[in-house]
Scaffold this active site. Structure first.
Site, short mmCIF file in Angstrom:
data_model
loop_
_atom_site.label_atom_id
_atom_site.label_comp_id
_atom_site.label_asym_id
_atom_site.label_seq_id
_atom_site.Cartn_x
_atom_site.Cartn_y
_atom_site.Cartn_z
N MET A 38 26.25 28.86 44.58
CA MET A 38 25.81 27.46 44.01
C MET A 38 26.25 26.50 45.13
O MET A 38 26.64 26.78 46.04
CB MET A 38 26.73 27.11 42.63
N GLY A 59 28.75 31.90 47.17
CA GLY A 59 27.57 31.30 48.03
C GLY A 59 26.10 30.93 47.09
O GLY A 59 25.14 30.59 47.58
N ARG A 86 32.06 19.56 44.13
CA ARG A 86 31.99 21.10 44.53
C ARG A 86 31.84 21.87 43.19
O ARG A 86 32.48 21.63 41.97
CB ARG A 86 33.15 21.57 45.01
N TYR A 125 42.51 65.02 26.05
CA TYR A 125 42.22 64.88 27.62
C TYR A 125 40.57 64.39 27.87
O TYR A 125 40.08 64.33 26.68
CB TYR A 125 42.49 66.12 28.09
N CYS A 142 33.91 66.26 27.56
CA CYS A 142 33.69 66.98 28.79
C CYS A 142 32.21 66.41 29.32
O CYS A 142 31.73 66.67 30.29
CB CYS A 142 33.63 68.36 28.73
N SER A 199 35.43 69.91 21.98
CA SER A 199 35.33 69.31 23.20
C SER A 199 33.94 68.64 23.08
O SER A 199 32.70 69.13 22.86
CB SER A 199 35.09 70.28 24.57
N ARG A 234 30.78 75.85 33.34
CA ARG A 234 29.22 76.03 32.76
C ARG A 234 28.91 77.48 33.16
O ARG A 234 28.87 77.60 34.68
CB ARG A 234 28.29 74.95 33.02
N HIS A 252 17.51 69.03 38.31
CA HIS A 252 18.17 70.26 38.73
C HIS A 252 18.94 69.71 40.17
O HIS A 252 20.01 69.88 40.12
CB HIS A 252 17.28 71.51 39.20
N LYS A 275 37.68 27.81 40.78
CA LYS A 275 37.83 26.73 41.69
C LYS A 275 38.80 25.41 41.17
O LYS A 275 40.01 25.25 41.52
CB LYS A 275 36.76 26.14 42.32
N ARG A 305 41.88 31.83 45.65
CA ARG A 305 41.61 32.76 44.82
C ARG A 305 42.06 34.26 44.99
O ARG A 305 42.58 34.37 46.16
CB ARG A 305 40.13 32.93 44.51
N ASN A 353 26.94 64.02 26.88
CA ASN A 353 25.61 63.85 27.38
C ASN A 353 24.49 64.04 26.36
O ASN A 353 23.78 63.42 26.06
CB ASN A 353 25.52 64.75 28.59
N ASP A 354 24.63 65.36 25.70
CA ASP A 354 23.85 65.65 24.64
C ASP A 354 24.08 64.78 23.24
O ASP A 354 23.09 64.81 22.74
CB ASP A 354 23.85 67.19 24.24
P1 ADP Z 1 32.10 27.31 48.22
O1 ADP Z 1 32.32 27.57 46.95
O2 ADP Z 1 30.61 27.38 49.08
O3 ADP Z 1 33.16 27.86 49.35
P2 ADP Z 1 33.17 24.58 48.24
O4 ADP Z 1 33.08 23.82 47.26
O5 ADP Z 1 34.51 25.31 48.35
O6 ADP Z 1 31.78 25.57 48.38
O7 ADP Z 1 33.12 23.87 49.54
C1 ADP Z 1 32.52 24.17 50.79
C2 ADP Z 1 33.33 23.74 52.06
O8 ADP Z 1 33.92 22.58 52.10
C3 ADP Z 1 34.79 24.51 52.06
O9 ADP Z 1 35.11 25.15 53.04
C4 ADP Z 1 35.66 23.88 51.51
O10 ADP Z 1 37.04 23.87 51.98
C5 ADP Z 1 35.09 22.20 52.13
N1 ADP Z 1 35.41 21.17 51.32
C6 ADP Z 1 35.15 21.02 49.86
N2 ADP Z 1 35.84 19.88 49.54
C7 ADP Z 1 36.35 19.43 50.59
C8 ADP Z 1 37.09 18.04 50.60
N3 ADP Z 1 37.41 17.24 49.68
N4 ADP Z 1 37.72 17.79 52.02
C9 ADP Z 1 37.42 18.69 52.95
N5 ADP Z 1 36.80 19.77 52.91
C10 ADP Z 1 36.27 20.04 51.73
MG MG Z 2 34.91 27.41 48.92
MG MG Z 3 25.25 70.28 25.91
#
Ligand code: ADP
Ligand code: MG
Ligand code: MG
Length: 845
Positions: A103, A101, A92, A813, A793, A725, A537, A431, A22, A315, A729-730
């Site tokens: 952290m 989701g 953040r 190959y 193989c 070859s 085989r 098998h 980020k 990203r 596995n073996d």
């Molecule tokens: P996650 O990685 O769970 O998406 P984020 O850190 O990206 O967490 O933030 C959670 C939400 O809050 C996101 O939708 C992000 O766009 C929004 N957000 C984060 N910082 C700000 C900010 N400074 N102003 C407005 N919205 C923010």
């Molecule tokens: Mg985010």
């Molecule tokens: Mg063999």
């Protein structure tokens, strides 16, 4: 003292590792001039120092934060902690590796009672969000308590209630001091690196535990300021199809987390065009710039405050395999990336999705049991408990799943007729598993929740009673078993797939062959682009229903004459099998491996022996450790007439195909399990002698390299071999001293869970051990014979990291199951590109 904090517009060369995904995105966007709120990043170094000290902020960090905060105040023209119109920030998380989701992030830090006395709606709304997020994340108060108390129509009352919940949860008042809020939010985000769920996620995704997270402090912009404000997420292309054009969602008058939380139903992002046209236009232009810059499909978060657009995150977009291919082909057409870059960026492992039928990701279903994911692909059908019924029903076009305790060679005809196979017993090399993988048929093996009464034709699956004909669905890629039918998606090599594979073919040096034992598999392999067969085989031919009685006669023979008579009757069958395969592979190399498994595998279990003679033969052939017993060339040297018959069948088949089509294959006769030069010397002699009695046909004689001794004595063995070859596995079993069936699901599973080993050496080649033995064999083999042909193989031949290793070793190959041929073509190209300095880009950061 190290620097722990960087402004978004401050250059560093720490990159993603230091700033997190980020943070690096925010810094790059700022430097590009894309509208991003101001802010700074506390590095992963700071987090690591914090964790190493057991939860103490590293020295100097607080001062640095203060300095950067002061600079942020200047840029914003607002003060942090002021009673009126204060600077507010978000705090953040953001690790170097994406952990969606997992952290935490806290918005609106810096608000307090005083700052909201104006009772402006968006301030009240922001304040209640702060108390809630801070309460949950910093103090660990149960989210439900806030959710239950939320009343959107009466925010002042909600705030009072939230503060009470906070007081009940902590015994303290909600902190009014902005700096205190910020400090505790930062440490809470550091701590979120080590929540149980984040640890579990890292274990599952093989992410190291010591990376730590960065923390981004970002000036708040407000999407919750009324109708001309809002927040959304968008992709530069459709992440499920790859289709061009803006794709995403927008929610008016809201803050970021509302879009993901699913508490509100957002509009398609196109709604922004009508509502706030200038912001929409800027969004479109900005996203184009981001794609141009990153040369890849982006996934962004944005907020519009009073008509003004801000980007909060960018990203590389996670995408389906189909979307990855389409986007790559389109981006080459658009001139955004080169063909090399397009090839480098497709994840070969992900392509597996497209090569087998699979469960529709949109379908809703309930998994009732799980077994081993023995052979990928999904299938639905009525259950049958024996091979004959499977064949009868299958012939009539009925979709059936063959359900057995375990399968034996006697079940082959039923396995062929079934859509999928489910067994209660047996591992990844049982098998059922091996045969199903070879057939490219879905198989879930060793499903312990399954119990069977084959006589009564009933089963019980985790307590659910099932009878013949009841429909189930299995997913051999995940091991899941479902009662009832689930919607499936058919495999498909579409035009984009072909295009990318065509580019890959131009780039790779490694040839790609397939492991195929039947004309059907050979044809399928060729369709998928195989350039020959690396392993055919012959034992599967012995196991076919019409051959098994003759094979048993051969084994039961009391002398050589009797044995030769039985073999004489097998010969035409074997020759016909080879002819079919050779025709399917006309003009290409085909490696035939002579009989490998110990003979007792062709006899029934002791309690099913027909008479005393058979019983005593079964006892005589019994082995304590068949994997290391009378098999491979040991069998061929003890009963030369078996190998003679096989060589004769091969040569006759090649001659017949040559005569019929004018296009014989390049025959390679392979002797398995050689450890000593003398073994191969004798077998080569036998091969040449028999062949010379037959037609004039070119052929090569070689050996599988699957024993450590063969690797270290490769120089001697190469004197008798035209090709090597690697049977990895073996070779893995013998080099590691692991019996696969006694490892997987047992100590090896424990090793992987406990981190003793990072990868399953039967899936990803153990480069340090097995790989070193291969390197020795390559070097010593080529010392004797510089032109020695070499390939792999084992199942590793279709695994991308192992393919890359084979490229580096200089093999000619790789050979893998037909369904993995496209992956191997791509992985081979990526290996060549990596050598030339074009690295694969990891998607999803
Ligand atoms: P996650 O990685 O769970 O998406 P984020 O850190 O990206 O967490 O933030 C959670 C939400 O809050 C996101 O939708 C992000 O766009 C929004 N957000 C984060 N910082 C700000 C900010 N400074 N102003 C407005 N919205 C923010
Ligand atoms: Mg985010
Ligand atoms: Mg063999």
């Amino acid at each position: 003292m190290p620097t722990y904090v960087y402004d978004f517009d401050e250059p560093t060369d720490g990159g993603r590792e230091l700033l997190g995904g980020k943070g690096i995105g925010l810094a790059e966007m700022t430097q590009l001039g894309v509208p991003v709120p101001a802010g700074f990043t506390i590095t992963t170094d700071a987090c690591r120092a914090y964790m190493a000290s057991g939860g103490e902020l590293p020295e100097g960090l607080e001062e640095e934060i203060d300095q950067h905060l002061a600079r942020l105040e200047e840029k914003a023209g607002k003060r942090f902690g002021e009673p009126t119109n204060p600077l507010l920030v978000s705090v953040r998380s953001g690790a170097a590796v994406s952990m969606p989701g997992m952290m935490d992030t806290i918005l609106n830090v810096g608000l307090n009672d005083q700052a909201v006395v104006s009772e402006e709606h968006f301030l009240l709304d922001s304040y209640r969000r702060l108390i809630q997020m801070y309460g949950e994340i910093v103090e660990g108060i149960d989210a439900h308590r806030f959710e239950e108390a939320l009343d959107d129509d009466d925010l002042p009352k909600t705030i009072e209630r939230f503060k009470e919940i906070y007081r009940e949860g902590t015994g303290r008042e909600f902190p009014q001091d902005a700096k205190e809020q910020l400090g505790r939010a930062v440490t809470a985000v550091f701590d979120s690196w080590n929540t149980p769920r984040a640890q579990a996620y890292r274990r599952h995704n093989k992410i190291p535990h010591d990376l730590g997270t960065a923390v981004n402090v970002v000036q708040m912009v407000f999407g919750n300021k009324g109708e001309r404000s809002g927040t959304g997420v968008a992709f530069t292309r459709d992440p499920s199809t790859g289709e061009g054009g803006l794709y995403g969602e927008f929610l008016a008058d809201a803050q970021g987390e509302d879009v993901v939380a699913g508490t509100h139903t957002p509009d398609p992002v196109a709604a922004l065009r009508e509502r706030i046209p200038e912001a929409f236009d800027e969004l479109v232009a900005t996203m184009r710039r981001l794609e141009d810059h990153y040369k890849d499909m982006q996934d962004i978060e944005f907020t519009v405050e009073d008509g003004k657009l801000y980007l909060l995150q960018t990203r590389s977009a996670k995408r389906t395999a189909a979307a990855a291919l389409k986007a790559a082909v389109d981006m080459v057409d658009e001139g955004l990336i080169t063909r090399e870059e397009a090839v480098a960026r497709i994840d070969p492992g992900q392509l597996d999705q497209l090569l087998h039928p699979r469960i529709d990701p949109e379908a809703a279903y309930e998994v009732v049991a799980t077994g081993l994911n023995a052979s990928p692909g999904a299938a639905s059908g009525g259950i049958v408990f024996d091979a004959d019924t499977a064949e009868d029903k299958g012939k009539n076009g009925t979709a059936v799943i063959l359900v057995r305790w375990e399968t034996t060679p006697d079940d082959i005809h039923g396995m062929i007729a079934a859509r999928g196979i489910l067994t209660a017993h047996g591992g990844m090399t049982s098998h059922a598993a091996v045969v199903a993988r070879g057939m490219g048929k879905p198989c879930v093996a060793g499903c312990e929740a399954l119990s069977l009464d084959a006589k009564a034709k009933t089963a019980s699956l985790n307590g659910h009673k099932l009878a013949e004909g009841d429909v189930i669905t299995i997913d051999g890629g995940t091991g899941e078993v479902i009662i009832g039918e689930v919607r499936l998606i058919e495999p498909d090599i579409n035009e984009d797939f072909e295009t990318v594979l065509g580019w890959a073919d131009d780039l790779r040096r490694l040839k790609v062959r397939a492991n195929a034992d039947t004309p059907e598999d050979a044809a399928k392999a060729r369709e998928f682009g195989a350039e020959g067969i690396g392993l055919c085989r012959t034992e599967h031919m012995f196991m076919a229903e019409d051959r098994l009685p003759v094979v048993r006669e051969m084994i039961m023979a009391s002398d050589e004459d009797e044995r030769r008579a039985a073999l004489g009757r097998l010969l035409p069958h074997q020759q016909a099998d080879f002819e079919g395969i050779f025709e399917a592979m006309a003009g290409l190399p085909v490696t035939i491996r002579l009989l490998d498994p110990p003979l007792h595998e062709f006899l029934p279990p002791l309690d099913q022996a027909s008479d005393d003679r058979m019983r005593s033969r079964i006892r005589a052939l019994q082995e304590a450790n068949p994997m290391l017993g009378t098999r491979g060339c040991r069998l061929g040297l003890q009963f030369p007439e078996i190998y003679e018959m096989q060589v004769r069948a091969v040569i006759r088949a090649a001659a017949a195909v040559q005569e019929r089509t004018g296009d014989a294959p390049l025959v390679e006769i392979m002797h398995p399990l050689v450890a000593f030069q003398e073994e191969l010397r004798r077998l080569r002699e036998l091969t040449v002698e028999v062949a010379s009695e037959e037609a004039e046909t070119d052929y090569l004689v070689g050996t599988m390299i699957e024993l450590p001794r063969a690797c270290v004595r490769a120089d001697e063995i190469a004197e008798e071999a035209d090709f090597f070859s690697f049977g990895t596995n073996d070779l893995t079993q013998t080099a590691l001293g692991f019996s696969r069936d006694d490892a997987e699901g047992k100590f090896l599973t424990h090793y992987l869970q406990d981190g003793v080993l990072e990868r399953n050496p039967f899936e990803t080649l153990d480069q340090g051990g097995v790989g070193d033995l291969m390197a020795i064999a390559v070097e010593r083999g080529r010392t004797t014979r510089p032109e020695l042909k070499m390939g792999i193989c084992g199942e590793h031949g279709g695994e991308p990291a192992s393919v890359a290793f084979c490229h580096t070793l200089g093999l000619d190959y790789v050979s893998c199951s037909p369904y993995r041929v496209p992956l191997a073509r791509l992985a081979a190209a990526q290996a060549a590109l990596a050598e030339a300095g074009v690295e694969a880009v990891s998607v999803g950061g």
